[in-house]
Design an enzyme around this catalytic site. Structure first.
Site, PDB file in Angstrom:
ATOM      1  N   SER A  14       0.840  -1.207   0.000  1.00 59.34           N
ATOM      2  CA  SER A  14       0.000   0.000   0.000  1.00 59.34           C
ATOM      3  C   SER A  14       0.875   1.258   0.000  1.00 59.34           C
ATOM      4  O   SER A  14       0.499   2.280  -0.594  1.00 59.34           O
ATOM      5  CB  SER A  14      -0.983  -0.009   1.166  1.00 59.34           C
ATOM      6  OG  SER A  14      -0.317   0.071   2.399  1.00 59.34           O
ATOM      7  N   ASN A  15       2.033   1.194   0.637  1.00 59.45           N
ATOM      8  CA  ASN A  15       2.961   2.338   0.562  1.00 59.45           C
ATOM      9  C   ASN A  15       3.511   2.504  -0.858  1.00 59.45           C
ATOM     10  O   ASN A  15       3.702   3.628  -1.331  1.00 59.45           O
ATOM     11  CB  ASN A  15       4.106   2.162   1.556  1.00 59.45           C
ATOM     12  CG  ASN A  15       3.715   2.571   2.956  1.00 59.45           C
ATOM     13  OD1 ASN A  15       3.479   3.750   3.211  1.00 59.45           O
ATOM     14  ND2 ASN A  15       3.623   1.612   3.862  1.00 59.45           N
ATOM     15  N   LEU A  89      10.814  -6.602   4.022  1.00 65.70           N
ATOM     16  CA  LEU A  89      11.146  -7.225   5.303  1.00 65.70           C
ATOM     17  C   LEU A  89      12.497  -7.941   5.343  1.00 65.70           C
ATOM     18  O   LEU A  89      12.945  -8.355   6.403  1.00 65.70           O
ATOM     19  CB  LEU A  89      10.032  -8.204   5.705  1.00 65.70           C
ATOM     20  CG  LEU A  89       8.697  -7.524   6.052  1.00 65.70           C
ATOM     21  CD1 LEU A  89       7.633  -8.559   6.372  1.00 65.70           C
ATOM     22  CD2 LEU A  89       8.865  -6.549   7.217  1.00 65.70           C
ATOM     23  N   HIS A 108       9.238   3.204   8.610  1.00 67.97           N
ATOM     24  CA  HIS A 108       9.041   2.341   9.779  1.00 67.97           C
ATOM     25  C   HIS A 108       7.815   2.850  10.543  1.00 67.97           C
ATOM     26  O   HIS A 108       7.678   4.062  10.764  1.00 67.97           O
ATOM     27  CB  HIS A 108      10.286   2.379  10.675  1.00 67.97           C
ATOM     28  CG  HIS A 108      10.160   1.475  11.853  1.00 67.97           C
ATOM     29  ND1 HIS A 108      10.320   0.110  11.744  1.00 67.97           N
ATOM     30  CD2 HIS A 108       9.851   1.720  13.145  1.00 67.97           C
ATOM     31  CE1 HIS A 108      10.112  -0.439  12.928  1.00 67.97           C
ATOM     32  NE2 HIS A 108       9.831   0.520  13.803  1.00 67.97           N
ATOM     33  N   GLU A 178       1.448   6.961   6.937  1.00 67.31           N
ATOM     34  CA  GLU A 178       2.571   6.496   6.097  1.00 67.31           C
ATOM     35  C   GLU A 178       2.317   6.866   4.637  1.00 67.31           C
ATOM     36  O   GLU A 178       3.231   7.278   3.921  1.00 67.31           O
ATOM     37  CB  GLU A 178       2.736   4.979   6.222  1.00 67.31           C
ATOM     38  CG  GLU A 178       3.216   4.523   7.585  1.00 67.31           C
ATOM     39  CD  GLU A 178       3.399   3.010   7.645  1.00 67.31           C
ATOM     40  OE1 GLU A 178       3.981   2.431   6.725  1.00 67.31           O
ATOM     41  OE2 GLU A 178       2.959   2.404   8.649  1.00 67.31           O
TER      42      GLU A 178
END
Ligand code: GRF
Length: 191
Positions: A14-15, A89, A108, A178
């Site tokens: 989604s970012n 990740l 983050h 974010e």
């Protein structure tokens, strides 16, 4: 001149989508040259495919150093100016971080240095924030160095922790921030 960027994803992306949107609506003066997915079949990878963005999926069976070496060659060939870790990740090998020093940024989901470093990822971050009784959390965009979440901070956004919050509701509100913060920082770097 448009900057060349690459986005690394592991999950729902989604970012990543917030960056795609920023590029598409010309807020961000960049071209997304490559999406690097840490595994096959993620929604993040699908977003790249749907938007006609070149994608490579990492094959970790070849060894992390080798695989990041292959990706590094692609990035160099594409003259990539910035690498954006958008929910990626896998910990980057030192060799990769050194090769792209001051060019890699990460988002983050906490106010670094709080709730960051080894073991703080995904829902664990928000669980820890609530367990600690914090009244504020948020998200941080920082440069990536050889440590975990230790590089220079570029920008932060604060989110209030409500007494009624569960880790899930807090995660949703932080994620919303974010999606505002990451494209803002990428725009700033590309300008
Ligand atoms: C975000 O909370 C990001 O801060 C963290 O992983 C999550 C990724 O979400 N590093 P998405 O894949 O961008 O939807």
């Amino acid at each position: 001149m448009k900057k060349h960027i690459a986005v690394f994803v592991s999950g729902s992306g989604s970012n990543f989508q917030s960056i795609i949107d920023g590029v598409n609506n010309k807020e961000i003066n960049a071209e997304i040259m490559l999406c690097v997915a840490s595994k096959a079949g993620t929604l993040g990878e699908q977003r790249a495919i749907d938007n006609g963005i070149a994608t490579t999926v990492m094959d970790k069976s070849l060894g992390l150093e080798n695989e990041f070496g292959r990706v590094a060659e692609m990035l160099t060939r594409l003259n990539v100016d910035y690498i954006i870790l958008a929910g990626f990740l896998t910990i980057l090998p030192f060799s990769f971080v050194r090769k792209f020093k001051n060019k890699i940024i990460n988002i983050h989901p906490s106010l670094i240095p709080k709730f960051s470093g080894d073991g703080f990822y995904g829902m664990r971050v928000h669980e820890a924030v609530i367990t600690a009784g914090e009244t504020e959390s948020g998200c941080t965009v920082h440069f990536v160095d050889e440590g975990i979440d230790t590089g220079d901070i570029i920008d932060k956004a604060i989110v209030a922790v409500l007494p009624s919050d569960t880790p899930e509701t807090l995660q949703q509100r932080v994620l919303k921030e974010e999606h505002r913060l990451l494209p803002k920082v990428v725009k700033m770097l590309c300008d």
